[in-house]
Design an enzyme around this catalytic site. Structure first.
Site, PDB file in Angstrom:
ATOM      1  N   SER A 139       1.133  -1.125   0.175  1.00  0.00           N
ATOM      2  CA  SER A 139      -0.003   0.099   0.015  1.00  0.00           C
ATOM      3  C   SER A 139       0.756   1.072   0.101  1.00  0.00           C
ATOM      4  O   SER A 139       1.549   1.537  -0.143  1.00  0.00           O
ATOM      5  CB  SER A 139      -0.838   0.003   1.395  1.00  0.00           C
ATOM      6  OG  SER A 139      -1.546   1.596   1.317  1.00  0.00           O
ATOM      7  N   TYR A 199      -3.646  -0.603   9.718  1.00  0.00           N
ATOM      8  CA  TYR A 199      -3.319  -0.936   8.840  1.00  0.00           C
ATOM      9  C   TYR A 199      -2.333  -0.469   8.294  1.00  0.00           C
ATOM     10  O   TYR A 199      -1.259  -0.950   7.532  1.00  0.00           O
ATOM     11  CB  TYR A 199      -4.328  -0.282   7.826  1.00  0.00           C
ATOM     12  CG  TYR A 199      -4.672  -0.119   6.236  1.00  0.00           C
ATOM     13  CD1 TYR A 199      -5.175  -1.789   5.906  1.00  0.00           C
ATOM     14  CD2 TYR A 199      -3.563   0.097   5.737  1.00  0.00           C
ATOM     15  CE1 TYR A 199      -5.208  -2.049   4.364  1.00  0.00           C
ATOM     16  CE2 TYR A 199      -3.997   0.065   3.871  1.00  0.00           C
ATOM     17  CZ  TYR A 199      -4.590  -0.702   3.621  1.00  0.00           C
ATOM     18  OH  TYR A 199      -5.053  -1.252   2.201  1.00  0.00           O
TER      19      TYR A 199
END
Length: 252
Positions: A144, A157
């Site tokens: 990410s 996350y």
């Protein structure tokens, strides 16, 4: 040259294949010739993806597992290998939870880490053993932009995606000698369910678009080329790399 990118005769397991990035990656691998095992959290979750692959003449099968449950992840690995040797593993299944760090609930933290990190490592370990024995394999983890930065109100996350980048490099270091390439794709800001809150926030959406040189959000299909490249012989000497597909976000 096209033979370098061919996945004919290969079998891929893609988690998170029910929609979004995982669905796009599964369809792309199938288009390149792979038989694709599409995993999602429910038995019927990947039926749409499987149908799309079959409609284009590919071979696909739906599998299911709750990636937050270690027993279910182990069962998924077993179910996949029952279909034959898995040549390509794409760890795309993921989840996100948003809350300020000082209020972040630990049960949410544990679930995010279990789904995004633990399941990816365990599947890599279980399927990697057979890849080591066969002296070949491709593992693609989904990282990410938050593998590089901290984000806002998504500490679990962010931690999981930093860890995915690290695990990618660690496995590549150990398994390169077995002719296994372990890499990651770091998507930029893509239109998916996980980013729906950002897209709906007028100020955040404007700020995000302003930083992307391409001037637009990514679409799931924009990952197709990167996924096929990292799954194919074209990337045989690429290992431990995190490939950003971000419209230029990191270059700003």
């Amino acid at each position: 040259m096209s033979a370098l990118f061919s996945l004919q005769g290969k079998t891929a397991l893609v988690t998170g294949a029910s929609r979004g990035l995982g669905q796009a990656i599964a369809i792309a691998l199938a288009a390149a010739g792979a038989r694709v095992l599409c995993a999602s959290s429910s038995a019927a979750g990947s039926y749409e993806t499987v149908a799309a692959i079959q409609q284009q003449g590919g071979e696909s099968l739906a599998l299911a597992a709750d990636l937050s449950d270690e027993t279910a992840v182990r069962a998924l690995a077993a179910a996949a290998t029952e279909q034959g040797a898995v040549d390509i593993l794409v760890n795309c299944g993921g989840t996100i939870f948003r809350a300020p760090a000082d209020e972040f609930p630990m049960d949410a933290w544990r679930k995010v880490m279990a789904v995004n990190l633990d399941a990816a490592f365990l599947l890599s370990q279980l399927l990697g053993r057979d890849m080591i024995a066969r002296k070949q394999g491709k593992i693609i983890n989904i990282a990410s932009m938050l593998s590089y930065s901290g984000g806002i109100t998504v500490p679990a996350y962010t931690a999981s995606k930093h860890a995915i980048a690290g695990v990618t490099k660690a496995l590549a270091n150990e398994w390169a000698k077995h002719n296994i390439q372990v890499n990651a794709i770091a998507p930029g800001y893509f239109r998916t369910d996980n980013t729906a809150a950002l897209q709906a926030d007028e100020a955040r959406n404007a700020a995000i678009l302003d930083r992307i040189p391409a001037g637009q959000w990514g679409e799931p299909a924009d990952l197709a080329g990167a996924a096929v490249f990292l799954a194919s012989a074209a990337s045989q000497y690429v290992n431990g790399h995190v490939l950003a597909v971000d419209g230029g976000w990191l270059a700003r």
